[in-house]
Design a protein around this motif. Structure first.
Motif, short mmCIF file in Angstrom:
data_model
loop_
_atom_site.label_atom_id
_atom_site.label_comp_id
_atom_site.label_asym_id
_atom_site.label_seq_id
_atom_site.Cartn_x
_atom_site.Cartn_y
_atom_site.Cartn_z
N VAL A 17 65.80 57.43 10.72
CA VAL A 17 65.37 57.82 9.37
C VAL A 17 65.59 56.67 8.40
O VAL A 17 64.74 56.39 7.55
CB VAL A 17 66.15 59.08 8.92
CG1 VAL A 17 65.86 59.38 7.45
CG2 VAL A 17 65.78 60.28 9.79
N TRP A 18 66.74 55.99 8.54
CA TRP A 18 67.02 54.85 7.64
C TRP A 18 65.98 53.74 7.85
O TRP A 18 65.48 53.17 6.87
CB TRP A 18 68.43 54.30 7.93
CG TRP A 18 68.82 53.19 7.00
CD1 TRP A 18 69.47 53.30 5.81
CD2 TRP A 18 68.55 51.78 7.18
NE1 TRP A 18 69.63 52.06 5.24
CE2 TRP A 18 69.07 51.11 6.05
CE3 TRP A 18 67.93 51.04 8.18
CZ2 TRP A 18 68.99 49.72 5.91
CZ3 TRP A 18 67.83 49.65 8.03
CH2 TRP A 18 68.37 49.01 6.91
N VAL A 19 65.66 53.46 9.12
CA VAL A 19 64.69 52.40 9.40
C VAL A 19 63.31 52.78 8.87
O VAL A 19 62.58 51.92 8.34
CB VAL A 19 64.62 52.12 10.92
CG1 VAL A 19 63.45 51.19 11.25
CG2 VAL A 19 65.94 51.51 11.40
N ALA A 20 62.95 54.05 8.97
CA ALA A 20 61.65 54.49 8.44
C ALA A 20 61.57 54.28 6.94
O ALA A 20 60.52 53.94 6.39
CB ALA A 20 61.43 55.95 8.79
N ALA A 21 62.70 54.49 6.26
CA ALA A 21 62.74 54.31 4.80
C ALA A 21 62.93 52.84 4.42
O ALA A 21 62.61 52.44 3.29
CB ALA A 21 63.86 55.15 4.20
N ASN A 22 63.44 52.04 5.36
CA ASN A 22 63.70 50.62 5.10
C ASN A 22 63.16 49.78 6.27
O ASN A 22 63.92 49.25 7.07
CB ASN A 22 65.21 50.38 4.97
CG ASN A 22 65.86 51.22 3.89
OD1 ASN A 22 65.90 50.83 2.73
ND2 ASN A 22 66.36 52.39 4.27
N PRO A 23 61.86 49.67 6.38
CA PRO A 23 61.28 48.99 7.55
C PRO A 23 61.62 47.51 7.59
O PRO A 23 61.88 46.88 6.55
CB PRO A 23 59.76 49.21 7.37
CG PRO A 23 59.59 49.44 5.90
CD PRO A 23 60.83 50.16 5.45
N GLN A 24 61.61 46.97 8.80
CA GLN A 24 61.88 45.55 8.97
C GLN A 24 60.80 44.74 8.25
O GLN A 24 59.61 45.04 8.36
CB GLN A 24 61.87 45.20 10.46
CG GLN A 24 62.06 43.71 10.75
CD GLN A 24 62.09 43.42 12.24
OE1 GLN A 24 62.91 43.97 12.96
NE2 GLN A 24 61.19 42.56 12.71
N PRO A 25 61.19 43.70 7.52
CA PRO A 25 60.18 42.86 6.85
C PRO A 25 59.24 42.24 7.87
O PRO A 25 59.64 41.92 8.99
CB PRO A 25 61.05 41.78 6.17
CG PRO A 25 62.39 42.39 6.02
CD PRO A 25 62.57 43.28 7.21
N PRO A 26 57.99 42.07 7.49
CA PRO A 26 57.02 41.49 8.43
C PRO A 26 57.31 40.02 8.72
O PRO A 26 57.82 39.29 7.87
CB PRO A 26 55.68 41.66 7.71
CG PRO A 26 56.04 41.74 6.26
CD PRO A 26 57.37 42.41 6.20
N VAL A 27 57.00 39.61 9.94
CA VAL A 27 57.10 38.21 10.35
C VAL A 27 55.76 37.83 10.96
O VAL A 27 55.17 38.60 11.72
CB VAL A 27 58.23 38.01 11.39
CG1 VAL A 27 58.33 36.55 11.80
CG2 VAL A 27 59.56 38.49 10.83
N THR A 28 55.26 36.65 10.64
CA THR A 28 53.94 36.23 11.09
C THR A 28 54.00 34.86 11.77
O THR A 28 55.03 34.18 11.75
CB THR A 28 52.95 36.15 9.92
OG1 THR A 28 53.34 35.05 9.07
CG2 THR A 28 52.94 37.44 9.10
N ALA A 29 52.87 34.46 12.32
CA ALA A 29 52.77 33.14 12.93
C ALA A 29 53.03 32.04 11.90
O ALA A 29 53.54 30.97 12.24
CB ALA A 29 51.38 32.95 13.55
N ALA A 30 52.72 32.31 10.63
CA ALA A 30 52.97 31.32 9.58
C ALA A 30 54.47 31.05 9.45
O ALA A 30 54.89 29.91 9.19
CB ALA A 30 52.39 31.79 8.26
N ASP A 31 55.28 32.09 9.61
CA ASP A 31 56.73 31.91 9.55
C ASP A 31 57.23 31.04 10.71
O ASP A 31 58.10 30.19 10.53
CB ASP A 31 57.44 33.27 9.58
CG ASP A 31 57.12 34.13 8.38
OD1 ASP A 31 57.21 33.64 7.25
OD2 ASP A 31 56.73 35.31 8.58
#
Length: 406
Positions: free
Chosen positions: A314-328
């Motif tokens: 539930v906590w993760v659903a409310a606080n999703p992991q920040p996106p990471v991309t190929a640019a990073d």
């Protein structure tokens, strides 16, 4: 004036897909002629844990991402990614020590050899740079082996030599814990470099043609090992500390030393090592877990495991992991290239060692395509990309072989 504006807008809209198509076409041409050599993949342990140590059960000739026990690696995705060679990690948990560590390592080597034997038309064992080139000409993916943790030699140089005889080409000096003669980057400093035995390990690796791998080690151990080694070293799966100050990443002063040493940092895609935002998010998640369990270590104490996991979801659903991309990921490649030079950066994805998923679009071994496309858009030439893809690690391998031959 208004007419010119709309014409310009229409031209811009039309050129965007054309540009995307040209990058994709260039990418296909590039991967058809330039080998990809990845420095680190944890598939052997996943085969052990998920498939009873049976490469045959894993059906690696199909799409393993859709399997009941999904994997980040399979033969079709390796082909799509343009792989010429893969270093398979014969990793064992750092808590496994003594004779059990040696036995478990041998079992891991056996899994790699059985995996290659199960797919003789697609895979072949390799122990030299020349054998990698021969495999590529034969249309096969060279399977190389690396051992991830100095504890796996159980303080015995004869075991180190026998691993080399079994085809192990690199030894990562530590994993997540110190080993008594070298410090891990994620443990309390002890030796603050290398002990006399640690320097003996480096000297023996130079003598027998084994690459010194410094991923997971502390900065002091990195510096001491580079100073001690007569051959180029590698970081099989590490990123730039200046981009994301995680203890698993490599500081700028070490990158500068690496340039003089002739070694290579092979960039990985594990989100917590790539993104400072994900590293901060993971710390917040650990704090939330500790609150739920009533344990500062987050050990599920004081509440049923299922209940805690449900609340954490539930906590993760409310606080999703920040996106990471190929640019990073490309930001790490470019930083390492700026400090150490484009001759000293490579690819070491850590696939099947990543808990969760990799960056967007890079969730499996074919994900390097997105990194190459990003770097193409940033102006990297095919010659520079070829060094990143595999040329740099091949040069390191040849130099290590030459030092051993001397």
């Amino acid at each position: 004036m208004r007419g010119r504006f709309w014409i310009g807008l229409a031209l811009a809209a039309a050129s965007a897909p054309v540009a995307a198509q040209s990058v994709e076409a260039r990418l296909d041409r590039f991967l058809a002629t330039r080998p990809v050599i990845d420095g680190h993949n944890d598939l052997p342990w996943e085969l052990r844990e998920k498939y009873g140590a049976s490469p045959e059960r894993a059906r690696l000739d199909g799409d393993t991402s859709r399997a009941a026990e999904p994997l980040q690696t399979d033969l079709p995705r390796l082909k799509r990614g343009g792989y010429a060679a893969q270093f398979w990690s014969v990793w064992i948990p750092a808590a496994t020590t003594g004779p059990a560590a040696v036995e478990t390592t041998i079992e891991q080597i056996d899994i790699v050899r059985r995996m290659v034997a199960a797919h003789p038309d697609r895979l072949t064992l390799a122990t030299t740079a020349a054998e990698v080139e021969t495999a590529r000409r034969a249309g096969k993916i060279a399977s190389l082996i690396g051992a991830e943790g100095g504890g796996q030699i159980d303080g015995n140089l004869s075991i180190l030599r026998q691993y080399r005889a079994l085809g192990v080409l690199y030894l990562t000096l530590t994993h997540t814990r110190n080993v008594g003669w070298a410090d891990s980057g994620t443990d309390v400093p002890d030796t603050r470099g290398l002990t006399d035995f640690g320097r003996q390990v480096i000297a023996e690796m130079n003598r027998i043609g084994m690459i010194v791998d410094l991923s997971h080690t502390s900065p002091d151990t990195m510096r001491a090992a580079i100073a001690a080694s007569k051959a180029p070293v590698m970081f099989s799966h590490s990123n730039a500390y200046a981009v994301n100050p995680h203890p698993r990443n490599v500081p700028d002063d070490v990158l500068a030393l690496l340039k003089a040493n002739g070694g290579v940092v092979m960039v990985n895609v594990y989100p917590v090592f790539v993104s400072a935002k994900v590293r901060a998010w993971q710390a917040e998640k650990a704090a939330a877990e500790a609150r739920l369990t009533g344990s500062p270590a987050g050990l599920m104490l004081g509440a049923p495991k299922a209940e805690v996991e449900a609340k954490l979801a539930v906590w993760v659903a409310a606080n999703p992991q920040p996106p990471v991309t190929a640019a990073d990921v490309a930001d790490h490649v470019e930083h390492i290239a700026r400090i150490a030079g484009r001759d000293h950066v490579g690819l070491g994805g850590d696939y099947d060692g990543i808990s969760g998923t990799g960056p967007e679009g890079m969730k499996g071994v074919d994900g390097w395509r997105l990194l190459f496309a990003e770097l193409m858009r940033r102006g990297w030439s095919d010659a520079d990309l070829a060094r990143l893809a595999g040329g740099n690690i091949l040069r390191v391998m040849r130099r290590v072989e030459a030092v051993a031959a001397r």
